[in-house]
Design a protein around this motif. Structure first.
Motif, PDB file in Angstrom:
ATOM      1  N   GLN A 109      23.712  18.540 -21.513  1.00  0.00           N
ATOM      2  CA  GLN A 109      23.187  17.632 -22.537  1.00  0.00           C
ATOM      3  C   GLN A 109      24.283  17.227 -23.515  1.00  0.00           C
ATOM      4  O   GLN A 109      24.351  16.072 -23.941  1.00  0.00           O
ATOM      5  N   ALA A 110      25.129  18.173 -23.864  1.00  0.00           N
ATOM      6  CA  ALA A 110      26.217  17.884 -24.802  1.00  0.00           C
ATOM      7  C   ALA A 110      27.209  16.894 -24.197  1.00  0.00           C
ATOM      8  O   ALA A 110      27.690  15.990 -24.891  1.00  0.00           O
ATOM      9  N   VAL A 111      27.513  17.036 -22.920  1.00  0.00           N
ATOM     10  CA  VAL A 111      28.420  16.103 -22.248  1.00  0.00           C
ATOM     11  C   VAL A 111      27.791  14.708 -22.239  1.00  0.00           C
ATOM     12  O   VAL A 111      28.461  13.711 -22.499  1.00  0.00           O
ATOM     13  N   ASP A 112      26.496  14.639 -21.957  1.00  0.00           N
ATOM     14  CA  ASP A 112      25.804  13.343 -21.951  1.00  0.00           C
ATOM     15  C   ASP A 112      25.808  12.687 -23.330  1.00  0.00           C
ATOM     16  O   ASP A 112      25.750  11.459 -23.423  1.00  0.00           O
ATOM     17  N   ALA A 113      25.867  13.477 -24.387  1.00  0.00           N
ATOM     18  CA  ALA A 113      25.836  12.948 -25.746  1.00  0.00           C
ATOM     19  C   ALA A 113      27.213  12.525 -26.261  1.00  0.00           C
ATOM     20  O   ALA A 113      27.305  11.922 -27.337  1.00  0.00           O
ATOM     21  N   LEU A 114      28.270  12.827 -25.512  1.00  0.00           N
ATOM     22  CA  LEU A 114      29.616  12.448 -25.946  1.00  0.00           C
ATOM     23  C   LEU A 114      29.762  10.930 -25.957  1.00  0.00           C
ATOM     24  O   LEU A 114      29.104  10.228 -25.180  1.00  0.00           O
ATOM     25  N   PRO A 115      30.661  10.429 -26.807  1.00  0.00           N
ATOM     26  CA  PRO A 115      30.996   8.999 -26.720  1.00  0.00           C
ATOM     27  C   PRO A 115      31.498   8.675 -25.309  1.00  0.00           C
ATOM     28  O   PRO A 115      31.986   9.562 -24.588  1.00  0.00           O
ATOM     29  N   GLU A 116      31.386   7.420 -24.929  1.00  0.00           N
ATOM     30  CA  GLU A 116      31.657   7.011 -23.544  1.00  0.00           C
ATOM     31  C   GLU A 116      33.013   7.477 -23.012  1.00  0.00           C
ATOM     32  O   GLU A 116      33.088   8.061 -21.938  1.00  0.00           O
ATOM     33  N   ARG A 117      34.073   7.199 -23.739  1.00  0.00           N
ATOM     34  CA  ARG A 117      35.418   7.552 -23.233  1.00  0.00           C
ATOM     35  C   ARG A 117      35.602   9.057 -23.100  1.00  0.00           C
ATOM     36  O   ARG A 117      36.140   9.541 -22.112  1.00  0.00           O
ATOM     37  N   GLU A 118      35.166   9.799 -24.091  1.00  0.00           N
ATOM     38  CA  GLU A 118      35.300  11.253 -24.042  1.00  0.00           C
ATOM     39  C   GLU A 118      34.475  11.824 -22.885  1.00  0.00           C
ATOM     40  O   GLU A 118      34.924  12.694 -22.162  1.00  0.00           O
ATOM     41  N   GLY A 119      33.272  11.301 -22.719  1.00  0.00           N
ATOM     42  CA  GLY A 119      32.429  11.743 -21.607  1.00  0.00           C
ATOM     43  C   GLY A 119      33.059  11.450 -20.264  1.00  0.00           C
ATOM     44  O   GLY A 119      33.007  12.269 -19.343  1.00  0.00           O
ATOM     45  N   LEU A 120      33.679  10.280 -20.153  1.00  0.00           N
ATOM     46  CA  LEU A 120      34.345   9.913 -18.903  1.00  0.00           C
ATOM     47  C   LEU A 120      35.522  10.841 -18.616  1.00  0.00           C
ATOM     48  O   LEU A 120      35.712  11.292 -17.481  1.00  0.00           O
TER      49      LEU A 120
ATOM     50  N   LYS B 277      36.377  19.678 -28.609  1.00  0.00           N
ATOM     51  CA  LYS B 277      35.981  20.059 -29.964  1.00  0.00           C
ATOM     52  C   LYS B 277      34.517  19.703 -30.201  1.00  0.00           C
ATOM     53  O   LYS B 277      33.744  20.510 -30.735  1.00  0.00           O
ATOM     54  N   MET B 278      34.120  18.501 -29.792  1.00  0.00           N
ATOM     55  CA  MET B 278      32.730  18.082 -29.973  1.00  0.00           C
ATOM     56  C   MET B 278      31.783  18.956 -29.151  1.00  0.00           C
ATOM     57  O   MET B 278      30.706  19.343 -29.634  1.00  0.00           O
ATOM     58  N   LEU B 279      32.175  19.281 -27.932  1.00  0.00           N
ATOM     59  CA  LEU B 279      31.337  20.137 -27.083  1.00  0.00           C
ATOM     60  C   LEU B 279      31.194  21.526 -27.696  1.00  0.00           C
ATOM     61  O   LEU B 279      30.101  22.100 -27.720  1.00  0.00           O
ATOM     62  N   ARG B 280      32.293  22.063 -28.184  1.00  0.00           N
ATOM     63  CA  ARG B 280      32.271  23.389 -28.816  1.00  0.00           C
ATOM     64  C   ARG B 280      31.327  23.388 -30.012  1.00  0.00           C
ATOM     65  O   ARG B 280      30.512  24.303 -30.180  1.00  0.00           O
ATOM     66  N   GLU B 281      31.407  22.344 -30.828  1.00  0.00           N
ATOM     67  CA  GLU B 281      30.535  22.245 -31.998  1.00  0.00           C
ATOM     68  C   GLU B 281      29.067  22.147 -31.595  1.00  0.00           C
ATOM     69  O   GLU B 281      28.207  22.787 -32.193  1.00  0.00           O
ATOM     70  N   GLN B 282      28.786  21.338 -30.579  1.00  0.00           N
ATOM     71  CA  GLN B 282      27.405  21.176 -30.124  1.00  0.00           C
ATOM     72  C   GLN B 282      26.864  22.466 -29.519  1.00  0.00           C
ATOM     73  O   GLN B 282      25.714  22.845 -29.765  1.00  0.00           O
ATOM     74  N   LEU B 283      27.692  23.149 -28.749  1.00  0.00           N
ATOM     75  CA  LEU B 283      27.256  24.418 -28.157  1.00  0.00           C
ATOM     76  C   LEU B 283      27.013  25.468 -29.229  1.00  0.00           C
ATOM     77  O   LEU B 283      26.017  26.187 -29.187  1.00  0.00           O
TER      78      LEU B 283
END
Length: 86
Positions: free
Chosen positions: A22-33, A68-74
């Motif tokens: 879910q966190a990966v899906d919530a990333l901005p487009e470029r970061e997710g890619l 960093k964003m994934l770590r924060e979300q987790l």
């Protein structure tokens, strides 16, 4: 002790995996890619840079930002959320 035989550990792993997806899906487009190409598709930073039309250095920056964003979300999902104790 085999951790794969521990139902609680298996459940924790499953929940963590679901939260991570879910966190990966919530990333901005470029970061997710970048995360998808690097970890799911096994592509190199060079290949990702070519696909995005940026430098490898920029891909590295996007990768670091995404982690960093994934770590924060987790952390928020795992440690800040109220837990039900039976």
């Amino acid at each position: 002790e085999d951790p794969t035989c521990d139902p609680e550990a298996t459940l924790d792993t499953s929940e963590t995996h679901a939260i991570l997806l879910q966190a990966v899906d919530a990333l901005p487009e470029r970061e997710g890619l970048v995360i998808t190409m690097y970890y799911k598709q096994g592509q190199s930073m060079r290949a990702i840079a070519d696909r995005l039309g940026v430098s490898e250095s920029r891909v590295s920056q996007l990768h670091a930002r995404a982690l960093k964003m994934l770590r924060e979300q987790l952390n928020a999902a795992l440690y800040d959320a109220p837990r039900v104790v039976a």
